[in-house]
Design an enzyme around this catalytic site. Sequence first.
Site, PDB file in Angstrom:
ATOM      1  N   CYS A  79       0.856  -1.178   0.000  1.00 61.62           N
ATOM      2  CA  CYS A  79       0.000   0.000   0.000  1.00 61.62           C
ATOM      3  C   CYS A  79       0.894   1.229   0.000  1.00 61.62           C
ATOM      4  CB  CYS A  79      -0.926   0.002   1.215  1.00 61.62           C
ATOM      5  SG  CYS A  79      -1.908   1.524   1.366  1.00 61.62           S
ATOM      6  N   HIS A 131      -4.217  -4.365 -10.350  1.00 62.85           N
ATOM      7  CA  HIS A 131      -5.111  -3.239 -10.609  1.00 62.85           C
ATOM      8  C   HIS A 131      -5.746  -3.343 -11.988  1.00 62.85           C
ATOM      9  CE1 HIS A 131      -4.037  -0.788  -7.090  1.00 62.85           C
ATOM     10  NE2 HIS A 131      -2.848  -1.355  -7.218  1.00 62.85           N
ATOM     11  N   GLU A 184     -11.126  -1.007  -3.602  1.00 60.81           N
ATOM     12  CA  GLU A 184     -10.026  -1.882  -3.224  1.00 60.81           C
ATOM     13  C   GLU A 184     -10.545  -3.250  -2.791  1.00 60.81           C
ATOM     14  OE1 GLU A 184      -6.493  -0.450  -1.251  1.00 60.81           O
ATOM     15  OE2 GLU A 184      -7.459   1.503  -0.954  1.00 60.81           O
ATOM     16  N   CYS A 217      -5.802   5.497  -2.843  1.00 60.83           N
ATOM     17  CA  CYS A 217      -5.017   4.270  -2.954  1.00 60.83           C
ATOM     18  C   CYS A 217      -3.724   4.637  -3.666  1.00 60.83           C
ATOM     19  CB  CYS A 217      -5.777   3.197  -3.715  1.00 60.83           C
ATOM     20  SG  CYS A 217      -4.817   1.688  -4.024  1.00 60.83           S
ATOM     21  N   GLY A 242      -2.913   2.310  -6.482  1.00 64.10           N
ATOM     22  CA  GLY A 242      -3.944   2.563  -7.496  1.00 64.10           C
ATOM     23  C   GLY A 242      -3.683   3.837  -8.275  1.00 64.10           C
TER      24      GLY A 242
END
Length: 292
Positions: free
Chosen positions: A71, A165, A215, A224, A227
């Site tokens: 993350c 993703h 997510e 994110c 992301g």
Amino acid sequence: MKFTKMQGAGNDYIYVNCFSEQVADPSKTAIAVSDRHFGVGADGLVLIKPSEVADFFMDIYNADGSLAKMCGNASRCVAKYVYDNGMTDKTEFTLETRSGIKTIQVETENGKVISATVNMGSPILKASEIPTLFDTESVISQKLTITGKHEKTYAVTCLSMGNPHCVVFTEEPTEELNLKKLGPKFENHALFPDRINTEFVRILSKDCIEMRVWERGSGETLACGTGACAAAVASILNGHCDREKEIEVRLRGGILHILWQEDGSVLMRGPAKIVCTGDYDLDENGCNPETI
């Protein structure tokens, strides 16, 4: 259990210093502390641990208790935590994650971290390594059909930034999208064997995009980091943005800046802030298996 709640662009986690604390059942604890009515309220749980190969190790559990590999927003918050609490005096250090070792540079003011830049590594574009079950070498503007009452086919671009993703471009304002309906259909689509994080992106200019994210394991979050990196890379791959420029990614929780460098690595720059600190009763909430 002593904890610190932190957020990066609205992506909030509960952080625990495992140099001094022990969490016997992190999955169950993540579910409990993440609940926004009966817990502290967060997108998940982050454990800061010693590492044999880097300065620190970051272990992440999603709000549903599932284990996450990486993350970006949490990485910046870990950087702030360890620096602000005197666990390091370095302004550049390494962080071990389940998707590899990341290098972080911090910007400080009055002895505290105000922002951090994370080298997120290079995007993985090979379909089977993301992983997806598309029968193409890469997944750039490939068709994906979402079934249901109103069946619709989308053009998607998929990649991994340490976690998978799927980027969907839309011409309508992202605030008008029904993510509670769309998000789970992408996350659990048969073409994504490990589930998927999905970014819904609208292009604003050659160096600015807006994005909402669903997510896996957490639902919609305000931001994110991986992301945002995926959205920026996908925007470049589809010719919407220029690679030479830092791309501003506008999320519901704030702004991140992404640069896809010539060496292939992706830099992510953004804020990290403390929300609160406190104590959480593991026994009272049934999170300690030794007392159940």
